[in-house]
Design an enzyme around this catalytic site. Structure first.
Site, PDB file in Angstrom:
ATOM      1  CB  ILE A 160       6.022   1.344  -0.298  1.00  0.00           C
ATOM      2  CG1 ILE A 160       5.829   2.877  -0.706  1.00  0.00           C
ATOM      3  CG2 ILE A 160       4.812   0.651  -0.473  1.00  0.00           C
ATOM      4  CD1 ILE A 160       5.012   3.589   0.078  1.00  0.00           C
ATOM      5  CG  PHE A 211      -1.482   1.188   1.207  1.00  0.00           C
ATOM      6  CD1 PHE A 211      -2.633   1.700   0.661  1.00  0.00           C
ATOM      7  CD2 PHE A 211      -1.040   2.151   2.591  1.00  0.00           C
ATOM      8  CE1 PHE A 211      -3.240   2.841   0.937  1.00  0.00           C
ATOM      9  CE2 PHE A 211      -1.870   3.405   2.195  1.00  0.00           C
ATOM     10  CZ  PHE A 211      -2.822   3.719   1.725  1.00  0.00           C
ATOM     11  CB  ALA A 212       2.313   2.998  -2.344  1.00  0.00           C
ATOM     12  CD  GLU A 219       0.415   1.236   9.894  1.00  0.00           C
ATOM     13  OE1 GLU A 219      -0.524   0.587  10.239  1.00  0.00           O
ATOM     14  OE2 GLU A 219       1.256   0.326   8.991  1.00  0.00           O
ATOM     15  N   GLY A 220       1.267   6.857  11.677  1.00  0.00           N
ATOM     16  CA  GLY A 220       0.942   7.911  12.740  1.00  0.00           C
ATOM     17  C   GLY A 220       2.308   7.897  13.685  1.00  0.00           C
ATOM     18  N   GLY A 229       7.865  13.936  -0.231  1.00  0.00           N
ATOM     19  CA  GLY A 229       7.351  15.413   0.417  1.00  0.00           C
ATOM     20  C   GLY A 229       6.125  15.250   1.185  1.00  0.00           C
TER      21      GLY A 229
HETATM   22  C1  LIG Z   1       9.884   1.184   8.013  1.00  0.00           C
HETATM   23  C2  LIG Z   1       8.734   2.073   7.146  1.00  0.00           C
HETATM   24  C3  LIG Z   1       7.719   1.487   6.886  1.00  0.00           C
HETATM   25  C4  LIG Z   1       6.546   2.390   6.251  1.00  0.00           C
HETATM   26  N1  LIG Z   1       5.688   1.735   5.619  1.00  0.00           N
HETATM   27  C5  LIG Z   1       4.732   2.369   4.786  1.00  0.00           C
HETATM   28  C6  LIG Z   1       3.717   1.662   3.849  1.00  0.00           C
HETATM   29  O1  LIG Z   1       3.679   0.570   3.858  1.00  0.00           O
HETATM   30  N2  LIG Z   1       2.913   2.766   3.025  1.00  0.00           N
HETATM   31  C7  LIG Z   1       3.075   4.053   3.140  1.00  0.00           C
HETATM   32  O2  LIG Z   1       2.252   4.594   2.558  1.00  0.00           O
HETATM   33  N3  LIG Z   1       3.909   4.610   4.077  1.00  0.00           N
HETATM   34  C8  LIG Z   1       4.783   3.940   5.077  1.00  0.00           C
HETATM   35  N4  LIG Z   1       5.485   4.511   5.879  1.00  0.00           N
HETATM   36  C9  LIG Z   1       5.751   5.968   5.845  1.00  0.00           C
HETATM   37  C10 LIG Z   1       5.436   6.475   7.309  1.00  0.00           C
HETATM   38  O3  LIG Z   1       3.730   6.407   7.507  1.00  0.00           O
HETATM   39  C11 LIG Z   1       5.794   7.852   7.387  1.00  0.00           C
HETATM   40  O4  LIG Z   1       7.276   7.569   7.754  1.00  0.00           O
HETATM   41  C12 LIG Z   1       5.222   8.361   8.576  1.00  0.00           C
HETATM   42  O5  LIG Z   1       3.968   8.989   8.376  1.00  0.00           O
HETATM   43  C13 LIG Z   1       6.041   9.845   8.854  1.00  0.00           C
HETATM   44  O6  LIG Z   1       5.994  10.529   7.771  1.00  0.00           O
HETATM   45  P1  LIG Z   1       7.770  11.301   7.148  1.00  0.00           P
HETATM   46  O7  LIG Z   1       8.726   9.970   7.700  1.00  0.00           O
HETATM   47  O8  LIG Z   1       7.571  11.927   6.024  1.00  0.00           O
HETATM   48  O9  LIG Z   1       8.042  12.299   8.491  1.00  0.00           O
HETATM   49  P2  LIG Z   1       7.339  13.804   8.687  1.00  0.00           P
HETATM   50  O10 LIG Z   1       6.049  14.071   8.243  1.00  0.00           O
HETATM   51  O11 LIG Z   1       8.424  14.699   7.508  1.00  0.00           O
HETATM   52  O12 LIG Z   1       7.760  14.169  10.027  1.00  0.00           O
HETATM   53  C14 LIG Z   1       9.172  14.449  10.416  1.00  0.00           C
HETATM   54  C15 LIG Z   1       8.770  14.813  12.024  1.00  0.00           C
HETATM   55  O13 LIG Z   1       8.175  15.801  12.249  1.00  0.00           O
HETATM   56  C16 LIG Z   1       6.759  15.665  13.002  1.00  0.00           C
HETATM   57  N5  LIG Z   1       5.912  16.663  12.678  1.00  0.00           N
HETATM   58  C17 LIG Z   1       5.323  16.640  11.497  1.00  0.00           C
HETATM   59  N6  LIG Z   1       4.201  17.384  11.472  1.00  0.00           N
HETATM   60  C18 LIG Z   1       4.282  17.993  12.606  1.00  0.00           C
HETATM   61  C19 LIG Z   1       3.095  18.637  13.253  1.00  0.00           C
HETATM   62  N7  LIG Z   1       2.148  19.332  12.517  1.00  0.00           N
HETATM   63  N8  LIG Z   1       3.498  18.763  14.435  1.00  0.00           N
HETATM   64  C20 LIG Z   1       4.329  18.277  15.242  1.00  0.00           C
HETATM   65  N9  LIG Z   1       5.276  17.361  14.675  1.00  0.00           N
HETATM   66  C21 LIG Z   1       5.087  17.253  13.093  1.00  0.00           C
HETATM   67  C22 LIG Z   1       6.689  14.234  12.793  1.00  0.00           C
HETATM   68  O14 LIG Z   1       6.015  13.718  14.139  1.00  0.00           O
HETATM   69  C23 LIG Z   1       8.156  13.869  12.558  1.00  0.00           C
HETATM   70  O15 LIG Z   1       8.686  13.572  14.071  1.00  0.00           O
HETATM   71  C24 LIG Z   1       6.729   3.375   6.532  1.00  0.00           C
HETATM   72  C25 LIG Z   1       7.709   4.491   7.192  1.00  0.00           C
HETATM   73  C26 LIG Z   1       8.639   3.415   7.599  1.00  0.00           C
HETATM   74  C27 LIG Z   1       9.998   4.183   8.237  1.00  0.00           C
END
Ligand SMILES: Cc1cc2nc3c(=O)[nH]c(=O)nc-3n(C[C@H](O)[C@H](O)[C@H](O)COP(=O)(O)OP(=O)(O)OC[C@H]3O[C@@H](n4cnc5c(N)ncnc54)[C@H](O)[C@@H]3O)c2cc1C
Length: 389
Positions: free
Chosen positions: A160, A126-127, A363-364, A132
């Site tokens: 993903i 799921f992607a 996932e949050g 960004g």
């Molecule tokens: C191993 C792994 C597996 C994953 N699997 C999937 C998958 O299968 N499918 C998929 O679609 N995604 C997947 N993800 C993505 C994952 O859901 C995201 O990494 C996650 O939602 C955080 O997004 P980001 O990494 O871009 O961090 P960012 O959104 O850039 O956040 C960076 C930091 O800033 C903080 N932050 C951001 N906005 C705010 C705010 N408004 N207030 C306060 N703090 C804030 C965040 O909490 C974090 O600490 C996966 C990630 C990992 C590492």
């Protein structure tokens, strides 16, 4: 109010506990050996064989409706199962399941994607996340442009899970840039043969997610999952499930690690007596036990909310926020109690330490969950102390 498990729930939990003890835990030493050499802990064929053995135990498709050959277990029972499988670090999961949003498939898609995924013959990923757009998922930029009977997808997805192994992806792309992702994005079922590529991303955990690149990937309109414009909504539904599944697994990890710490505290001696006779160690054990039980309450409440047909968003956010933090704190204490041994790769503790760090991110993130919880309260969607109905 009855906080005890029903007879059926105890039976589910005990059967899975037996299965994990007899069939899964004996593989642990080999999994650690392989991972130390940079190999996958379990080959895909070994996972499938284990899943077939579990099927013989009656465990197949925990969340799959019975009309599709699954168990259709309530969320509370599923949570109990994930806790039991979480007790072993062998990368095992029961077979017979598909992504919750694949049930939005139409008849044709059901035959081509849903049923083979349930059977284990096809692998999905799921992607939604992009370079960004992570926490701010509504900021996705991947486009899908209509061209006759097709859609043409362009953009990149990152992090993903299963993206390197999947033979099809459920991808959310912007189909109406004027509206934006909320209401203007759509989910597509895209076979790898249609031309997307994936690249493994090395992380601090075992295994790893992948980045996916879509360069003019052409998909027929019949591969739209759900409705055009429903992509973001489906994405949030997919993520919602992980919010009580992840801390359920965290409970199992914390339980097992804490048991190891108790055993070690009773047997490891310094200055002529077991380290468990020191208050410093006792307090780490006590704090861990209290946090495990507090997390269990939140996790089961979140699952129960799902079973009640009520909106689980608030309770699931609380369960994931506290459960993910809890297992990180417990594993850290357990590592400390084991001293130098805890830091070695002889034991699984350092592996859990690396693994559970992810729980606070995917996932949050902790921060986004706090945002959800406080927003619900500040806007009056939820009242303090109002969670039991
Ligand atoms: C191993 C792994 C597996 C994953 N699997 C999937 C998958 O299968 N499918 C998929 O679609 N995604 C997947 N993800 C993505 C994952 O859901 C995201 O990494 C996650 O939602 C955080 O997004 P980001 O990494 O871009 O961090 P960012 O959104 O850039 O956040 C960076 C930091 O800033 C903080 N932050 C951001 N906005 C705010 C705010 N408004 N207030 C306060 N703090 C804030 C965040 O909490 C974090 O600490 C996966 C990630 C990992 C590492």
């Amino acid at each position: 109010m009855d906080l005890a498990l029903t007879y059926e729930q105890q039976a589910v939990r005990n059967t899975v506990r037996d299965f994990v003890r007899k069939e899964v835990m004996p593989l642990e030493a080999e999994v650690l050996r392989r991972e130390r050499r940079g190999l996958p802990g379990l080959e895909q064929s070994e996972l499938r064989e284990l899943q077939q053995r579990a099927k013989a135990f009656g465990f197949w498709g925990l969340d799959t409706p019975t009309e599709y050959g699954g168990m259709g277990l309530p969320a509370v029972d599923q949570s109990l199962v994930w806790t039991e499988t979480g007790r072993s670090f062998v990368p095992f999961r029961f077979g017979g399941s598909a992504d919750n949003i694949l049930y939005h498939a139409n008849d044709e898609q059901r035959a081509e994607y849903l049923l083979p995924t349930i059977a284990g013959d096809r692998i999905s990923c799921f992607a939604i996340t992009e370079p960004g757009a992570g926490s701010d998922a509504a900021n996705i930029r991947m486009t899908a442009r209509r061209d006759g009977d097709d859609w043409v997808l362009n953009g990149e997805k990152v992090f993903i899970t299963g993206g390197n192994e999947a033979d099809f992806a459920i991808v959310v792309a912007v189909t109406d840039p004027d509206i934006g992702a909320r209401g203007g994005s759509t989910a597509f079922l895209v076979d790898r043969e249609r031309g997307w590529t994936s690249e493994f991303i090395q992380t601090m955990g075992e295994g790893g997610p992948a980045s996916l690149v879509f360069d003019n990937v052409r998909v027929p309109h019949r591969n739209v999952l759900g409705e055009v414009g429903q992509g973001f909504e489906l994405g949030m539904k997919w993520i919602g499930k992980g919010r009580y599944a992840i801390p359920s697994q965290g409970l199992g990890i914390a339980e097992r690690a804490l048991e190891m710490a108790i055993e070690y505290a009773n047997t490891r001696e310094t200055f002529g007596r077991p380290i468990g006779t020191n208050q410093a160690i006792q307090w780490m054990i006590a704090d861990s036990e209290v946090e495990v039980e507090a997390a269990r309450g939140l996790v089961l409440r979140a699952a129960w909310t799902v079973d009640q047909g009520r909106d689980p968003r608030h309770s699931s956010a609380a369960a994931k926020l506290f459960g993910a933090g809890m297992v990180n704190r417990v594993v850290d204490r357990v590592l400390q109690i084991h001293g130098g041994m805890g830091y070695t790769r002889e034991l699984p503790i350092e592996r859990w330490y690396r693994q559970v760090r992810l729980f606070r991110i995917f996932e949050g993130t902790d921060e986004m969950l706090r945002l959800i919880i406080s927003r619900d309260l500040l806007r009056g969607y939820t009242r303090v102390g109002d969670q039991l109905g």
